[in-house]
Design a protein around this motif. Sequence first.
Motif, short mmCIF file in Angstrom:
data_model
loop_
_atom_site.label_atom_id
_atom_site.label_comp_id
_atom_site.label_asym_id
_atom_site.label_seq_id
_atom_site.Cartn_x
_atom_site.Cartn_y
_atom_site.Cartn_z
N VAL A 14 83.10 56.71 17.87
CA VAL A 14 84.35 56.12 18.24
C VAL A 14 85.29 55.75 18.96
CG1 VAL A 14 85.79 53.55 17.10
CG2 VAL A 14 83.51 54.16 16.29
N VAL A 15 86.04 57.27 18.80
CA VAL A 15 87.37 57.48 19.53
C VAL A 15 86.93 58.03 20.15
CG1 VAL A 15 88.65 59.37 19.88
CG2 VAL A 15 88.18 58.46 17.41
N LYS A 70 80.34 60.38 8.87
CA LYS A 70 81.64 59.81 8.78
C LYS A 70 82.25 60.44 9.83
CE LYS A 70 85.69 58.37 6.58
NZ LYS A 70 86.62 58.15 5.15
N TYR A 71 82.98 61.71 9.86
CA TYR A 71 83.73 62.36 11.20
C TYR A 71 82.95 62.08 12.37
CZ TYR A 71 86.26 65.43 13.41
OH TYR A 71 86.97 66.64 13.86
N LEU A 72 81.49 62.53 12.41
CA LEU A 72 80.67 61.45 13.39
C LEU A 72 81.43 60.60 13.60
CD1 LEU A 72 78.24 62.82 15.23
CD2 LEU A 72 76.93 62.04 13.88
N VAL A 106 87.57 55.43 26.72
CA VAL A 106 85.80 54.92 27.56
C VAL A 106 86.64 53.80 27.59
CG1 VAL A 106 83.95 54.73 29.11
CG2 VAL A 106 84.55 56.09 27.67
N VAL A 107 86.45 52.97 27.14
CA VAL A 107 86.81 51.82 27.37
C VAL A 107 88.41 50.92 27.96
CG1 VAL A 107 86.53 49.22 26.22
CG2 VAL A 107 85.21 51.09 25.32
N VAL A 120 88.89 63.59 26.24
CA VAL A 120 88.87 62.89 24.88
C VAL A 120 87.77 62.36 24.93
CG1 VAL A 120 88.26 60.49 23.57
CG2 VAL A 120 90.99 61.22 24.86
N PRO A 121 86.12 62.29 25.58
CA PRO A 121 85.47 62.88 25.39
C PRO A 121 84.97 63.88 25.29
CG PRO A 121 85.09 60.64 27.03
CD PRO A 121 86.78 61.46 26.76
#
Length: 597
Positions: free
Chosen positions: A79-80, A72-74, A85-86, A53-54
């Motif tokens: 957040v994603v 907003k997309y940024l 990672v979390v 994902v990252p």
Amino acid sequence: MGLGRVRFIDDSVEMPNITGKMLARIFRYFIPYWKQTVVIILSLVISALLGLVPPLATRSILDEALPQHDMKYLTILMVVAIGAVVLSGLLMVGQNYLKTLIARNIIYKMKNQMFDHIQHMSLRFFSTVKPGEIITRMNSDINGVQEMLNSTIINTLNSTLTLVATAAALISMNWKLAMVGIVIIPLFVIPTRKVGKVRWKIVSQTQTKVDEVNQILQETFSISGSILMKIFTKEQADYTKFEKVNREESRLRMKESLAGQWFTMTISIFTFIGPMFIYFFGGYLYMQGEITVGEIVAFVALLARLYTPAAQLSNIHISVVRSFALFQRIFDYFDQPIEIVDRDKAKTIVSAVGQVDFEHVSFSYDRKIPVLRDINFSVASGTMVALVGPSGAGKTTITNLIPRLYDVVNGCVKIDGEDIRDLTLQSLRRQIGIVMQEPYLFNDTIEENLKYAREDATVDEMIEACRAAYIHDFIMTLPDKYQTVVGNRGIKLSGGEKQRISIARVILKTPRIIIFDEATSSLDSVSELYIQKAMVPLLKGKTSFIIAHRLSTVLAADQILVVEKGRIAEVGKHADLLLRDGIYKKLYDTQFKNQTI
């Protein structure tokens, strides 16, 4: 016994024999935890996907969010990426908990299984095993199961899933650029295998030195070993011996740590060159309009997730071999046969009368050299038998056969007309008490040492037993009385005091048959007098076997068995045997004649 089939030598190492039977045997320990294992596998799959994902979010940030000035997309992409990672970290915590839970439960079960198995081994096993080897198998080897689960099974699954997921992501983005990243893998995978084999040999040699260090520590720092060292002033010699082995172990450990350092440097270079190739070829594809800047950056970020698991998998066979060698060492102990076992439908003897018969008994420790030959004698209930003869004649071996510490090779030993092999071991041994030449006390209180005979013994019963053994008055002079801690092997007590406590322990057991294995030979005259006085009421009405070195004991015996070279050479009473002018007469003249009664 050593290391079973796994041998550690300088130039070559015999790998463990990995078979389907062995695999099935190992995985039987994991079957009860299949649900936890499934959860771990699912979490590994999810973690492998979350790891993508990252880098993919970075691609979208560079190719879409930033060029379009879409805040907003940024924000969503940030957040994603952070969430992935979390979540991946939380999954790792859960994985660690579950794999630790599985490993510790398997270790718990294995240690219990090993302890139970070793408990039931015959004296033949304990007389041949190396000092400290049992502890090494129980602790170091079995505890290694946790490392095996983590470094072999989990790492293999994790590396495989990560490699597959990353390779799939790279190919889906741009197969040409993916090939550039993948083609570099063999450049460090091949030498990784070679370095792994070198390290395996060094680790194997190191294990031999670790065993030697453990043996030196076990022998030198036992209470008997430390006394021997001090008496013979061997401190410097023993230090030199230890220092030599310790130095060799340290040299091997350093050699292991430094093995492949040039290879490690080369890997770091290739790890740097890989991204440079991606930038170079990716730049070309970018100029051709086949790829975006974001995809190039994502490719570089994903390369680390490609190279690391590839290197781990290339060396996984070394971890597998180590793990199987570990299990083989453990199974070598489990496969040691238990020689002394209950027969099917063995009888339970509740209260023995005490008649003991040896019928054509032969025995050998190694099944080759005979120790006892055609032993025949009968001992009536409630009588005392003295066994006399030169050292090594077989006296102790005869008495060891009665409680089945060993089994006869031929013939049989009977109690009350029953072959002792037809009786349950527990019920047989409950009828027998042994006072050994070297009394053994645990590093605990006098009370706990006494209760080893009977956990439910009352204070009054312990005091009565100690009075009978002429040790109660001494105990009462101690500051903590029956709560006095006796030290390692009873080192805080004299030989006579230890012996009298061990006799009190046997009295507390109330056996029908009592064996005194030269129990007074190491006592001072005062202690011996106490023991002799205590023996009269103790042995009254009981069948007793006494390996005798004292004339007073011989004279008190109802029957004397003269043992020579594994045979019963003469049987009779003192006066009758003297008249025969045979072996006993020679023993009397050399050993007993000048003793005071």
